[in-house]
Structures are given as structure tokens and as C-alpha cells.
Design a protein around this motif. Structure first.
Motif, PDB file in Angstrom:
ATOM      1  N   MET A   1      48.392  40.736  42.793  1.00  0.00           N
ATOM      2  CA  MET A   1      49.106  39.792  42.859  1.00  0.00           C
ATOM      3  C   MET A   1      48.777  38.682  42.874  1.00  0.00           C
ATOM      4  N   PHE A   2      48.421  37.752  41.999  1.00  0.00           N
ATOM      5  CA  PHE A   2      47.343  37.014  42.468  1.00  0.00           C
ATOM      6  C   PHE A   2      49.229  36.021  41.164  1.00  0.00           C
ATOM      7  N   THR A   3      49.351  34.260  41.708  1.00  0.00           N
ATOM      8  CA  THR A   3      49.896  33.368  40.876  1.00  0.00           C
ATOM      9  C   THR A   3      49.509  32.530  41.390  1.00  0.00           C
ATOM     10  N   GLY A   4      49.395  31.448  40.480  1.00  0.00           N
ATOM     11  CA  GLY A   4      49.085  29.497  40.030  1.00  0.00           C
ATOM     12  C   GLY A   4      47.573  29.520  40.216  1.00  0.00           C
ATOM     13  N   GLU A   5      47.233  28.714  40.608  1.00  0.00           N
ATOM     14  CA  GLU A   5      45.195  28.029  40.336  1.00  0.00           C
ATOM     15  C   GLU A   5      44.673  28.552  41.517  1.00  0.00           C
ATOM     16  N   MET A   6      43.534  29.444  41.441  1.00  0.00           N
ATOM     17  CA  MET A   6      43.171  29.491  42.722  1.00  0.00           C
ATOM     18  C   MET A   6      41.561  28.535  42.675  1.00  0.00           C
ATOM     19  N   GLU A   7      41.329  28.034  43.896  1.00  0.00           N
ATOM     20  CA  GLU A   7      40.557  26.440  44.635  1.00  0.00           C
ATOM     21  C   GLU A   7      39.344  27.608  44.791  1.00  0.00           C
ATOM     22  N   SER A   8      38.696  28.182  44.902  1.00  0.00           N
ATOM     23  CA  SER A   8      37.607  28.445  45.636  1.00  0.00           C
ATOM     24  C   SER A   8      37.386  30.131  43.996  1.00  0.00           C
ATOM     25  N   MET A   9      38.177  30.347  43.357  1.00  0.00           N
ATOM     26  CA  MET A   9      37.371  30.847  42.385  1.00  0.00           C
ATOM     27  C   MET A   9      38.376  31.656  41.587  1.00  0.00           C
ATOM     28  N   ARG A  11      41.515  32.997  39.293  1.00  0.00           N
ATOM     29  CA  ARG A  11      42.193  34.241  39.211  1.00  0.00           C
ATOM     30  C   ARG A  11      41.620  36.147  39.061  1.00  0.00           C
ATOM     31  N   ASN A  12      40.243  35.699  38.198  1.00  0.00           N
ATOM     32  CA  ASN A  12      40.096  36.979  37.321  1.00  0.00           C
ATOM     33  C   ASN A  12      38.856  37.557  38.483  1.00  0.00           C
ATOM     34  N   GLU A  13      38.404  36.485  39.282  1.00  0.00           N
ATOM     35  CA  GLU A  13      37.766  36.745  40.249  1.00  0.00           C
ATOM     36  C   GLU A  13      38.235  37.135  41.109  1.00  0.00           C
ATOM     37  N   ALA A  14      39.479  36.823  41.785  1.00  0.00           N
ATOM     38  CA  ALA A  14      40.093  36.992  42.740  1.00  0.00           C
ATOM     39  C   ALA A  14      40.760  38.531  42.664  1.00  0.00           C
ATOM     40  N   GLU A  15      40.878  38.505  41.730  1.00  0.00           N
ATOM     41  CA  GLU A  15      42.142  39.897  41.501  1.00  0.00           C
ATOM     42  C   GLU A  15      40.474  40.817  41.169  1.00  0.00           C
ATOM     43  N   LYS A  16      39.582  41.231  41.078  1.00  0.00           N
ATOM     44  CA  LYS A  16      38.078  41.756  40.786  1.00  0.00           C
ATOM     45  C   LYS A  16      37.949  41.912  42.368  1.00  0.00           C
ATOM     46  N   LEU A  17      38.219  40.671  43.098  1.00  0.00           N
ATOM     47  CA  LEU A  17      37.246  41.793  44.862  1.00  0.00           C
ATOM     48  C   LEU A  17      38.528  42.167  45.446  1.00  0.00           C
ATOM     49  N   ALA A  18      39.835  41.757  45.394  1.00  0.00           N
ATOM     50  CA  ALA A  18      40.919  42.853  45.751  1.00  0.00           C
ATOM     51  C   ALA A  18      41.141  44.221  45.142  1.00  0.00           C
ATOM     52  N   LYS A  19      40.488  44.611  44.079  1.00  0.00           N
ATOM     53  CA  LYS A  19      39.905  45.680  43.741  1.00  0.00           C
ATOM     54  C   LYS A  19      38.678  46.278  44.416  1.00  0.00           C
ATOM     55  N   LEU A  21      37.520  46.420  46.903  1.00  0.00           N
ATOM     56  CA  LEU A  21      38.149  46.303  48.465  1.00  0.00           C
ATOM     57  C   LEU A  21      39.457  47.394  47.984  1.00  0.00           C
ATOM     58  N   GLY A  22      39.493  47.959  47.663  1.00  0.00           N
ATOM     59  CA  GLY A  22      40.579  48.533  47.369  1.00  0.00           C
ATOM     60  C   GLY A  22      41.945  48.503  47.309  1.00  0.00           C
ATOM     61  N   ALA A  23      42.294  46.929  46.585  1.00  0.00           N
ATOM     62  CA  ALA A  23      43.436  47.202  46.286  1.00  0.00           C
ATOM     63  C   ALA A  23      44.292  47.301  44.799  1.00  0.00           C
ATOM     64  N   VAL A  24      45.335  47.265  44.498  1.00  0.00           N
ATOM     65  CA  VAL A  24      45.819  47.629  43.286  1.00  0.00           C
ATOM     66  C   VAL A  24      46.503  47.342  42.633  1.00  0.00           C
ATOM     67  N   CYS A  25      46.217  45.504  41.680  1.00  0.00           N
ATOM     68  CA  CYS A  25      47.114  44.567  41.108  1.00  0.00           C
ATOM     69  C   CYS A  25      47.784  44.908  40.142  1.00  0.00           C
ATOM     70  N   SER A  26      48.698  44.451  39.827  1.00  0.00           N
ATOM     71  CA  SER A  26      49.584  44.430  39.407  1.00  0.00           C
ATOM     72  C   SER A  26      50.360  43.211  38.410  1.00  0.00           C
ATOM     73  N   SER A  27      50.867  43.041  37.512  1.00  0.00           N
ATOM     74  CA  SER A  27      50.666  41.898  36.291  1.00  0.00           C
ATOM     75  C   SER A  27      52.304  41.457  37.024  1.00  0.00           C
ATOM     76  N   VAL A  36      51.978  38.487  47.754  1.00  0.00           N
ATOM     77  CA  VAL A  36      51.726  37.875  46.470  1.00  0.00           C
ATOM     78  C   VAL A  36      50.845  36.761  46.459  1.00  0.00           C
ATOM     79  N   VAL A  37      49.198  36.692  45.830  1.00  0.00           N
ATOM     80  CA  VAL A  37      48.652  35.496  47.033  1.00  0.00           C
ATOM     81  C   VAL A  37      49.231  34.414  46.079  1.00  0.00           C
ATOM     82  N   ALA A  38      50.215  33.277  46.620  1.00  0.00           N
ATOM     83  CA  ALA A  38      50.179  32.177  45.564  1.00  0.00           C
ATOM     84  C   ALA A  38      48.928  30.656  45.649  1.00  0.00           C
TER      85      ALA A  38
END
Length: 72
Positions: A1-9, A11-19, A21-27, A36-38
Motif C-alpha cells: 500500500m502506497f500513499t503520498g508522493e514518492m520522490e524517486s519513482m 507510486r505506480n512504479e513503486a507498486e510494480k516493483l513491490a509486485k 518482488l512478490g507483494a500483494v498491493c491493496s488500494s 504502508v509506504v508513506a
């Protein structure tokens, strides 16, 4: 789960990275959420995570977790 603005990528890119690596991302945040990544200007999802006692990490911590997982 991601919220807020990421600086290096995005949120969509961060979610793809997490997935990748095997994570299940929820909305949405629930008691079942592992963490939660804030990013900057995180809003109601951060507040809900805190109220539910869900672990909150920042972008730097997430990237370190991803690096470790990718090396495993």
C-alpha cells in the motif's frame, strides 16, 4: 500500500516493483495490511494505518526492503 508522493519513482512504479518482488498491493488499508509506504503529503490512508496500528515506512525504508528482497 502506497500513499503520498514518492520522490524517486511514481507510486505506480513503486507498486510494480513491490509486485515483482512478490507483494500483494491493496488500494485500501485494513488490519491485514502488512505495512504502508508513506511519501510526501500522505493523507487519509496514513491516518487510517496509524489508527489501526499498521506499520508505516518511508520511501527510503521501502527501497532498502526491496533491495534486500531482490538480493535474496
Amino acid at each position: 500500500m502506497f500513499t503520498g508522493e514518492m520522490e524517486s519513482m511514481t507510486r505506480n512504479e513503486a507498486e510494480k516493483l513491490a509486485k515483482r518482488l512478490g507483494a500483494v498491493c491493496s488500494s485500501s488499508v485494513s488490519k491485514k495490511t502488512s505495512f504502508v509506504v508513506a511519501g510526501r503529503d500522505a493523507g487519509s490512508k496514513l491516518s487510517k494505518a496509524v489508527s489501526l496500528g499498521v506499520k508505516v515506512v518511508d520511501e527510503e525504508e521501502f527501497l532498502e526492503m526491496a533491495r534486500v528482497a531482490d538480493e535474496a
